[in-house]
Design a protein around this motif. Structure first.
Motif, mmCIF file in Angstrom:
data_model
loop_
_atom_site.group_PDB
_atom_site.id
_atom_site.type_symbol
_atom_site.label_atom_id
_atom_site.label_comp_id
_atom_site.label_asym_id
_atom_site.label_seq_id
_atom_site.Cartn_x
_atom_site.Cartn_y
_atom_site.Cartn_z
ATOM 1 N N ASN A 119 1.345 -1.265 -0.005
ATOM 2 C CA ASN A 119 -0.372 -0.300 -0.079
ATOM 3 C C ASN A 119 0.710 1.216 0.009
ATOM 4 O O ASN A 119 0.579 2.413 -0.969
ATOM 5 N N ILE A 120 2.064 1.267 0.624
ATOM 6 C CA ILE A 120 2.633 2.318 0.877
ATOM 7 C C ILE A 120 3.202 2.866 -0.669
ATOM 8 O O ILE A 120 3.825 3.760 -1.020
ATOM 9 N N LYS A 121 3.891 1.504 -1.122
ATOM 10 C CA LYS A 121 4.871 1.496 -2.235
ATOM 11 C C LYS A 121 3.691 2.139 -3.676
ATOM 12 O O LYS A 121 3.673 3.263 -4.526
ATOM 13 N N ALA A 122 2.043 1.439 -3.576
ATOM 14 C CA ALA A 122 1.614 2.095 -4.017
ATOM 15 C C ALA A 122 0.659 3.552 -3.868
ATOM 16 O O ALA A 122 0.818 4.390 -5.239
ATOM 17 N N ALA A 123 1.126 4.321 -2.686
ATOM 18 C CA ALA A 123 0.950 5.565 -2.127
ATOM 19 C C ALA A 123 2.087 6.179 -3.229
ATOM 20 O O ALA A 123 2.009 7.798 -3.344
ATOM 21 N N PHE A 126 10.430 4.160 -2.618
ATOM 22 C CA PHE A 126 11.253 3.848 -1.036
ATOM 23 C C PHE A 126 12.068 4.990 -1.134
ATOM 24 O O PHE A 126 12.567 5.166 0.193
ATOM 25 N N ASP A 127 12.912 4.867 -2.242
ATOM 26 C CA ASP A 127 14.126 5.870 -1.927
ATOM 27 C C ASP A 127 13.999 7.600 -1.578
ATOM 28 O O ASP A 127 14.703 8.334 -0.834
ATOM 29 N N ASN A 128 12.692 7.686 -1.538
ATOM 30 C CA ASN A 128 11.981 9.264 -1.673
ATOM 31 C C ASN A 128 11.408 9.204 0.351
ATOM 32 O O ASN A 128 11.892 10.444 0.026
ATOM 33 N N VAL A 129 11.744 8.276 0.812
ATOM 34 C CA VAL A 129 10.649 7.972 2.406
ATOM 35 C C VAL A 129 12.373 8.656 3.100
ATOM 36 O O VAL A 129 13.023 8.780 2.656
ATOM 37 N N VAL A 130 11.452 9.827 4.118
ATOM 38 C CA VAL A 130 12.561 10.457 4.812
ATOM 39 C C VAL A 130 12.253 9.761 6.215
ATOM 40 O O VAL A 130 13.391 9.765 6.897
ATOM 41 N N LYS A 131 10.924 9.585 6.740
ATOM 42 C CA LYS A 131 10.673 9.326 7.790
ATOM 43 C C LYS A 131 9.350 7.794 7.963
ATOM 44 O O LYS A 131 8.462 8.554 6.666
ATOM 45 N N LEU A 132 9.756 6.930 8.078
ATOM 46 C CA LEU A 132 9.107 5.798 8.281
ATOM 47 C C LEU A 132 8.086 4.869 9.791
ATOM 48 O O LEU A 132 9.354 4.987 10.675
ATOM 49 N N THR A 133 7.347 5.596 10.416
ATOM 50 C CA THR A 133 7.394 4.857 11.986
ATOM 51 C C THR A 133 5.848 3.890 11.290
ATOM 52 O O THR A 133 5.047 3.977 10.583
ATOM 53 N N SER A 134 6.653 2.872 12.610
ATOM 54 C CA SER A 134 5.601 1.474 12.158
ATOM 55 C C SER A 134 4.744 0.654 13.283
ATOM 56 O O SER A 134 5.721 1.316 14.425
ATOM 57 N N TYR A 135 4.225 0.858 13.356
ATOM 58 C CA TYR A 135 2.982 -0.161 14.494
ATOM 59 C C TYR A 135 2.760 -1.257 14.125
ATOM 60 O O TYR A 135 2.377 -1.747 13.368
ATOM 61 N N LEU A 136 3.403 -2.194 14.502
ATOM 62 C CA LEU A 136 3.301 -3.341 14.500
ATOM 63 C C LEU A 136 2.964 -4.786 15.584
ATOM 64 O O LEU A 136 3.656 -4.331 16.051
ATOM 65 N N THR A 137 1.997 -5.032 15.519
ATOM 66 C CA THR A 137 1.211 -4.965 16.845
ATOM 67 C C THR A 137 0.249 -6.903 15.947
ATOM 68 O O THR A 137 0.203 -7.077 15.290
#
Length: 84
Positions: A53-57, A65-76
């Protein structure tokens, strides 16, 4: 307009682009659901779907993904952490 390959939520946008002296793109939090709203079968499949989904967005605004500066993940894993 919805991003190709993503669901069309009625209350928010998956991607917001801000243009000015610089271009900044903000992505909404993503879940393990595909474009049809179907949630992937298990924890791993949902995690993979989140990144699809992130890739599509990102692709919807010409990024990757080379353009991403910050990514926060919440895995539960609710099942593993639920009270018995």
């Amino acid at each position: 307009m919805p991003s190709p390959g993503m669901s069309s939520p009625p209350t928010y946008s998956h991607v917001v682009e801000v243009n000015g002296p610089h271009r900044t793109v903000y992505l909404a939090g993503q879940t393990g659901a595909d474009a049809t709203g179907k949630v992937a079968a298990d924890f791993r499949a949902q995690a993979v779907q989140v990144f699809e989904n992130i890739k599509a967005a990102l692709a919807s605004v010409g990024g990757n993904f080379d353009n991403v500066v910050k990514l926060t993940s919440y895995l539960t894993n609710i099942e593993a952490n639920a009270a018995e």
